[in-house]
Scaffold this active site. Structure first.
Site, PDB file in Angstrom:
ATOM      1  N   GLN A  83       0.833  -1.207   0.000  1.00 24.65           N
ATOM      2  CA  GLN A  83       0.000   0.000   0.000  1.00 24.65           C
ATOM      3  C   GLN A  83       0.868   1.257   0.000  1.00 24.65           C
ATOM      4  O   GLN A  83       1.503   1.577   1.005  1.00 24.65           O
ATOM      5  CB  GLN A  83      -0.882  -0.050   1.245  1.00 24.65           C
ATOM      6  N   SER A 136       1.041   6.367   2.618  1.00 22.60           N
ATOM      7  CA  SER A 136       1.703   7.347   3.488  1.00 22.60           C
ATOM      8  C   SER A 136       2.914   7.992   2.834  1.00 22.60           C
ATOM      9  O   SER A 136       3.656   7.347   2.097  1.00 22.60           O
ATOM     10  CB  SER A 136       2.176   6.683   4.778  1.00 22.60           C
ATOM     11  N   GLU A 143      -9.314  -1.713   5.735  1.00 24.94           N
ATOM     12  CA  GLU A 143      -8.061  -1.934   6.469  1.00 24.94           C
ATOM     13  C   GLU A 143      -8.353  -2.061   7.963  1.00 24.94           C
ATOM     14  O   GLU A 143      -7.827  -2.938   8.637  1.00 24.94           O
ATOM     15  CB  GLU A 143      -7.124  -0.759   6.213  1.00 24.94           C
TER      16      GLU A 143
HETATM   17  C1  LIG Z   1       4.127  -0.831  11.438  1.00 22.10           C
HETATM   18  C2  LIG Z   1       3.579   0.179  10.461  1.00 22.10           C
HETATM   19  C3  LIG Z   1       3.214  -0.231   9.187  1.00 22.10           C
HETATM   20  C4  LIG Z   1       2.721   0.704   8.279  1.00 22.10           C
HETATM   21  N1  LIG Z   1       2.402   0.258   7.014  1.00 22.10           N
HETATM   22  C5  LIG Z   1       1.987   1.152   6.092  1.00 22.10           C
HETATM   23  C6  LIG Z   1       1.759   0.732   4.732  1.00 22.10           C
HETATM   24  O1  LIG Z   1       1.913  -0.429   4.390  1.00 22.10           O
HETATM   25  N2  LIG Z   1       1.393   1.650   3.823  1.00 22.10           N
HETATM   26  C7  LIG Z   1       1.189   2.951   4.158  1.00 22.10           C
HETATM   27  O2  LIG Z   1       0.817   3.724   3.277  1.00 22.10           O
HETATM   28  N3  LIG Z   1       1.406   3.392   5.423  1.00 22.10           N
HETATM   29  C8  LIG Z   1       1.810   2.525   6.389  1.00 22.10           C
HETATM   30  N4  LIG Z   1       2.055   2.953   7.680  1.00 22.10           N
HETATM   31  C9  LIG Z   1       1.935   4.377   7.972  1.00 22.10           C
HETATM   32  C10 LIG Z   1       0.811   4.762   8.910  1.00 22.10           C
HETATM   33  O3  LIG Z   1      -0.432   4.654   8.268  1.00 22.10           O
HETATM   34  C11 LIG Z   1       1.117   6.190   9.374  1.00 22.10           C
HETATM   35  O4  LIG Z   1       2.302   6.138  10.134  1.00 22.10           O
HETATM   36  C12 LIG Z   1      -0.008   6.763  10.205  1.00 22.10           C
HETATM   37  O5  LIG Z   1      -1.134   7.023   9.397  1.00 22.10           O
HETATM   38  C13 LIG Z   1       0.409   8.038  10.969  1.00 22.10           C
HETATM   39  O6  LIG Z   1       0.918   8.997  10.120  1.00 22.10           O
HETATM   40  P1  LIG Z   1       2.299   9.746  10.429  1.00 22.10           P
HETATM   41  O7  LIG Z   1       3.304   8.675  10.756  1.00 22.10           O
HETATM   42  O8  LIG Z   1       2.587  10.640   9.279  1.00 22.10           O
HETATM   43  O9  LIG Z   1       2.052  10.572  11.746  1.00 22.10           O
HETATM   44  P2  LIG Z   1       1.486  12.052  11.875  1.00 22.10           P
HETATM   45  O10 LIG Z   1       0.281  12.196  10.997  1.00 22.10           O
HETATM   46  O11 LIG Z   1       2.608  13.010  11.689  1.00 22.10           O
HETATM   47  O12 LIG Z   1       0.998  12.070  13.360  1.00 22.10           O
HETATM   48  C14 LIG Z   1       1.889  12.230  14.472  1.00 22.10           C
HETATM   49  C15 LIG Z   1       1.044  12.226  15.748  1.00 22.10           C
HETATM   50  O13 LIG Z   1       0.105  13.301  15.742  1.00 22.10           O
HETATM   51  C16 LIG Z   1      -1.223  12.818  15.928  1.00 22.10           C
HETATM   52  N5  LIG Z   1      -2.171  13.599  15.141  1.00 22.10           N
HETATM   53  C17 LIG Z   1      -2.021  13.995  13.850  1.00 22.10           C
HETATM   54  N6  LIG Z   1      -3.123  14.674  13.445  1.00 22.10           N
HETATM   55  C18 LIG Z   1      -3.987  14.693  14.501  1.00 22.10           C
HETATM   56  C19 LIG Z   1      -5.302  15.219  14.703  1.00 22.10           C
HETATM   57  N7  LIG Z   1      -5.951  15.861  13.729  1.00 22.10           N
HETATM   58  N8  LIG Z   1      -5.878  15.038  15.922  1.00 22.10           N
HETATM   59  C20 LIG Z   1      -5.233  14.377  16.930  1.00 22.10           C
HETATM   60  N9  LIG Z   1      -3.985  13.862  16.786  1.00 22.10           N
HETATM   61  C21 LIG Z   1      -3.377  14.006  15.592  1.00 22.10           C
HETATM   62  C22 LIG Z   1      -1.158  11.379  15.419  1.00 22.10           C
HETATM   63  O14 LIG Z   1      -2.187  10.594  15.913  1.00 22.10           O
HETATM   64  C23 LIG Z   1       0.207  10.955  15.905  1.00 22.10           C
HETATM   65  O15 LIG Z   1       0.161  10.555  17.248  1.00 22.10           O
HETATM   66  C24 LIG Z   1       2.560   2.056   8.638  1.00 22.10           C
HETATM   67  C25 LIG Z   1       2.924   2.463   9.932  1.00 22.10           C
HETATM   68  C26 LIG Z   1       3.420   1.549  10.833  1.00 22.10           C
HETATM   69  C27 LIG Z   1       3.802   2.015  12.211  1.00 22.10           C
END
Ligand SMILES: Cc1cc2nc3c(=O)[nH]c(=O)nc-3n(C[C@H](O)[C@H](O)[C@H](O)COP(=O)(O)OP(=O)(O)OC[C@H]3O[C@@H](n4cnc5c(N)ncnc54)[C@H](O)[C@@H]3O)c2cc1C
Length: 390
Positions: free
Chosen positions: A110, A113, A228
């Protein structure tokens, strides 16, 4: 209907002995017989039946010693790409992609991100520019689980930066073997590299690998995300998954027990059972259409329970549970909670509240879309994406 389905499985197994039929041939034949995912249409691996019948079919195949279709290695294909292609694909796309996806001849990942688009997925900056019958894609994705094993990817890219962020996106099916796709490992807290960075440089995707209309990518991506969350939180049998491992240790190792841990384990056992039954109800609802935002509540519970259980397991095992000596970089095909030690489980469970949507975001979804509470203030909803603050 149940009896008829059992008969079908029995006849199939009589014609295709799992002990002597080659694995891929067996799986292809199972798909062609409509016994892959019984709720899918006839001709696409299914029989158009109630999805609630699927666990029974799977159980009958398991008991007969049939090969599985590597569900752990193809979680994204089976749980997310498959249902989305079914909902939004053209007939040609369904015929081309669903069978090898189900048989695990083609593994999926996928590409959603990005460094600036995780929780705010609608902010993706990866560009897709039309060139005749193709799209030219440039950008960077991150945290892409299983990209190192994947043949295809579901991909969200920006096709019109002049529109507000939710409107300028389009959804594609990307061939990971195409020139310009560069997959680089990222090491996780467990020491393993289960996910990757993926760089896309002038990758050419034919227009017939676009899923849904141009500019409708957000709608298609939401179907994937809802699937998902149902898929991540699912546990079919009582005491399967993390709760089963901890309960087994509890039963087999009476010398580790304390009254306080007993109390906590019982509470978590009940929580896990509630989550499992909620999942079963959700999957029944699913058979009536695409999943709704309620799946977010289940994924949220799953993450909390998994983290609390893995923490409790470490406390139960004491020093024994803290042993974690092998930091060799490995590139696993799947997440194996039950086959690994407690230290691994504790570390890997940290990702549960991030992957597939963080718990904070899922709480927002439950608050806004399930409970109907006032929404978060959104400043960039109506302005062109290219003019929003990055
Ligand atoms: C083990 C693992 C596997 C993954 N696999 C995939 C994959 O296969 N494909 C893919 O596309 N992605 C994948 N991901 C990515 C995952 O979907 C993202 O890490 C996740 O959506 C969070 O985005 P970010 O890391 O950019 O954090 P950010 O969006 O930067 O968030 C950082 C923090 O701020 C908080 N936050 C942000 N906005 C708000 C809001 N509006 N209100 C309250 N809190 C908020 C978040 O909850 C988090 O705690 C994976 C992640 C992990 C850990």
């Amino acid at each position: 209907m149940r009896e008829e389905l059992h008969d079908r499985v029995r006849v199939f197994l009589a014609d295709h002995d799992p002990a002597t039929t080659e694995r891929t041939q067996f799986l292809r034949a199972r798909y062609d017989a409509g016994l892959a995912w019984v709720h899918f249409p006839i001709g696409l691996g299914g029989l158009g039946l109630d999805q609630a019948l699927q666990p029974e079919v799977d159980r009958l195949f398991r008991e007969a010693g049939a090969p599985d279709n590597r569900p752990g290695a193809n979680t994204i294909g089976l749980g997310m790409a498959g249902p989305t292609i079914l909902a939004y694909g053209t007939d040609a796309q369904k015929d081309r992609f669903l069978r090898p996806l189900w048989t695990a001849e083609e593994i999926w990942c996928q590409l959603f991100s990005e460094p600036g688009a995780g929780s705010d997925l609608a902010n993706v900056a990866t560009r897709a520019v039309r060139d005749g019958d193709e799209w030219v894609v440039n950008g960077q994705k991150v945290w892409t689980s299983g990209a190192h094993n994947a043949r295809f990817a579901i991909l969200v890219a920006r096709t019109d930066p002049g529109l507000p962020k939710h409107h300028g996106l389009t959804y594609f099916l990307c061939d990971m073997t195409d020139p310009g796709v560069d997959v680089r490992p990222l090491r996780q807290i467990t020491g393993e590299a289960e996910f990757n960075e993926v760089f896309l440089t002038d990758v050419r995707i034919p227009d017939d690998q676009r899923l849904g209309e141009v500019g409708e990518g957000w709608k298609v991506a939401n179907a994937t995300l809802n699937n998902e969350r149902v898929s991540i939180g699912k546990a079919a049998d009582r005491e399967s998954g993390m709760v089963g491992v901890v309960a087994r240790t509890w039963r087999e190792r009476p010398e580790l027990r304390t009254p306080e841990l007993h109390d906590r384990l019982l509470r978590l056992w009940v929580d896990a059972e509630v989550a499992r039954l909620t999942g079963a109800r959700l999957r029944q609802k699913l058979s009536l259409g695409q999943p709704g935002p309620e799946g977010s509540a289940m994924k949220l519970s799953f993450a909390r329970i998994a983290q609390q259980l893995s923490g409790l397991e470490l406390e139960l095992l004491g020093e024994e549970g803290l042993r974690y000596s092998d930091w060799t970089l490995v590139r696993p095909a799947n997440v194996d909670f039950t086959g690994r030690d407690a230290g691994y489980r504790y570390l890997r469970a940290k990702g549960n509240s991030i992957e597939g949507g963080t718990s904070e975001i899922l709480r927002n979804i439950v608050a806004e879309r399930v409970l109907g509470l006032p929404g978060e203030h959104r400043v960039d909803k109506d302005i062109p994406w290219k003019e929003s603050a990055k």
